[in-house]
Design a protein around this motif. Structure first.
Motif, PDB file in Angstrom:
ATOM      1  N   THR A  56       0.818  -1.203   0.000  1.00 37.35           N
ATOM      2  CA  THR A  56       0.000   0.000   0.000  1.00 37.35           C
ATOM      3  C   THR A  56       0.859   1.262   0.000  1.00 37.35           C
ATOM      4  OG1 THR A  56      -0.121   0.037   2.399  1.00 37.35           O
ATOM      5  CG2 THR A  56      -1.862  -1.163   1.227  1.00 37.35           C
ATOM      6  N   TYR A  57       0.247   2.339  -0.449  1.00 36.21           N
ATOM      7  CA  TYR A  57       0.908   3.643  -0.489  1.00 36.21           C
ATOM      8  C   TYR A  57      -0.061   4.663   0.085  1.00 36.21           C
ATOM      9  CZ  TYR A  57       3.001   7.881  -2.406  1.00 36.21           C
ATOM     10  OH  TYR A  57       3.561   9.122  -2.550  1.00 36.21           O
ATOM     11  N   GLY A  58       0.366   5.401   1.092  1.00 30.51           N
ATOM     12  CA  GLY A  58      -0.463   6.467   1.632  1.00 30.51           C
ATOM     13  C   GLY A  58      -1.140   6.178   2.948  1.00 30.51           C
ATOM     14  N   THR A  63      -3.774   9.870   4.302  1.00 31.29           N
ATOM     15  CA  THR A  63      -4.276   9.662   2.951  1.00 31.29           C
ATOM     16  C   THR A  63      -4.752  10.951   2.308  1.00 31.29           C
ATOM     17  OG1 THR A  63      -6.446   9.147   3.836  1.00 31.29           O
ATOM     18  CG2 THR A  63      -4.986   7.287   3.388  1.00 31.29           C
ATOM     19  N   PHE A  72      -5.016  13.557  -2.749  1.00 30.82           N
ATOM     20  CA  PHE A  72      -5.113  12.108  -2.606  1.00 30.82           C
ATOM     21  C   PHE A  72      -5.924  11.865  -1.352  1.00 30.82           C
ATOM     22  CE2 PHE A  72      -0.854  12.189  -4.756  1.00 30.82           C
ATOM     23  CZ  PHE A  72      -1.321  11.656  -5.938  1.00 30.82           C
ATOM     24  N   ASN A  74      -7.314   8.415  -0.741  1.00 35.87           N
ATOM     25  CA  ASN A  74      -7.426   6.976  -0.536  1.00 35.87           C
ATOM     26  C   ASN A  74      -6.031   6.361  -0.485  1.00 35.87           C
ATOM     27  OD1 ASN A  74      -9.982   7.814  -1.224  1.00 35.87           O
ATOM     28  ND2 ASN A  74     -10.417   6.065  -2.514  1.00 35.87           N
ATOM     29  N   GLY A  76      -3.301   3.933  -1.875  1.00 33.22           N
ATOM     30  CA  GLY A  76      -2.968   3.445  -3.204  1.00 33.22           C
ATOM     31  C   GLY A  76      -2.094   2.208  -3.153  1.00 33.22           C
ATOM     32  N   SER A  78       1.825   0.454  -4.283  1.00 30.79           N
ATOM     33  CA  SER A  78       3.227   0.810  -4.521  1.00 30.79           C
ATOM     34  C   SER A  78       4.066  -0.441  -4.778  1.00 30.79           C
ATOM     35  CB  SER A  78       3.777   1.548  -3.302  1.00 30.79           C
ATOM     36  OG  SER A  78       5.154   1.754  -3.427  1.00 30.79           O
ATOM     37  N   ARG A 108      -2.519   5.741  -7.247  1.00 33.20           N
ATOM     38  CA  ARG A 108      -3.416   6.217  -6.192  1.00 33.20           C
ATOM     39  C   ARG A 108      -4.573   7.001  -6.800  1.00 33.20           C
ATOM     40  NH1 ARG A 108       2.069   9.210  -5.855  1.00 33.20           N
ATOM     41  NH2 ARG A 108       1.567  10.363  -7.658  1.00 33.20           N
ATOM     42  N   SER A 109      -5.589   7.265  -5.977  1.00 29.83           N
ATOM     43  CA  SER A 109      -6.781   7.990  -6.424  1.00 29.83           C
ATOM     44  C   SER A 109      -6.622   9.470  -6.129  1.00 29.83           C
ATOM     45  CB  SER A 109      -8.020   7.466  -5.718  1.00 29.83           C
ATOM     46  OG  SER A 109      -8.223   6.117  -6.045  1.00 29.83           O
ATOM     47  N   THR A 120      -7.511   7.993 -11.389  1.00 23.33           N
ATOM     48  CA  THR A 120      -6.336   7.189 -11.047  1.00 23.33           C
ATOM     49  C   THR A 120      -5.088   7.905 -11.532  1.00 23.33           C
ATOM     50  OG1 THR A 120      -7.576   5.141 -11.197  1.00 23.33           O
ATOM     51  CG2 THR A 120      -5.189   4.968 -11.352  1.00 23.33           C
TER      52      THR A 120
END
Length: 173
Positions: A56-58, A63, A72, A74, A76, A78, A108-109, A120
């Motif tokens: 995961t990222y963030g 987030t 951002f 949500n 994302g 990685s 990420r969103s 995205t």
């Protein structure tokens, strides 16, 4: 305070030829950012390794972050690959310090200003980390680590910086 930091850096800089319980491979997980699964291959020289991280990222550092003309909001995804240099400390040969660099891909969103639906957004950049890893004598196949680093995006938003880091455990085999 300065004297203590100076002594710590001197001790970390001193190398010891011992190898602790490192094997050829390690696999584990990290809680943090990027959080998720990792696999590590120790190179034959005993001083370097290559590590791949998927996760995961963030999540850890929040987030809701500004990016270009949106936010951002949500968690994302990685993927990164790091070339790592590691050395035992003089204080304890089972305690290693390490640092590394490599490429990182993120997805990420992004919620643009006045938009309800996310877009995205993918990015490619470089990641750098530094940390400590402990190989306990009582558990020869386990290691525990703490690290801190930075992600610098090159595409599509050059020099967008994001702090990374976390805690984790690895099984060495």
């Amino acid at each position: 305070m300065f004297k203590r930091l100076y002594i710590i850096f001197i001790l970390l800089g001193c190398l010891s030829p011992l190898k602790a319980q490192m094997k050829d491979w390690a696999a584990g997980f990290r809680v943090g950012e990027p959080g998720g699964f990792m696999i590590k291959r120790y190179l034959p020289n005993g001083k370097n390794a290559v590590e791949f991280n998927f996760g995961t990222y963030g999540g850890l550092w929040g987030t809701n972050r500004s990016y270009q003309n949106g936010n951002f909001q949500n968690i994302g995804f990685s993927v990164n690959a790091l070339y790592i240099w590691h050395r035992p400390t003089l204080v304890n040969s089972d305690l290693h310090y390490y640092y590394g660099v490599g490429p990182q891909f993120v997805s990420r969103s992004l919620f643009l200003a006045n938009s309800v639906f996310p877009e995205t957004k993918r990015g490619l950049g470089g990641a750098g980390i530094a940390g400590l890893e402990y190989f306990p004598i009582d558990a020869p196949n386990l290691s525990f680590f703490a690290e801190l680093g930075m992600y610098s995006e090159l595409l599509p938003n050059p020099f967008y910086l994001h702090i990374q880091g976390g805690l984790g455990v690895k099984v060495n085999f």
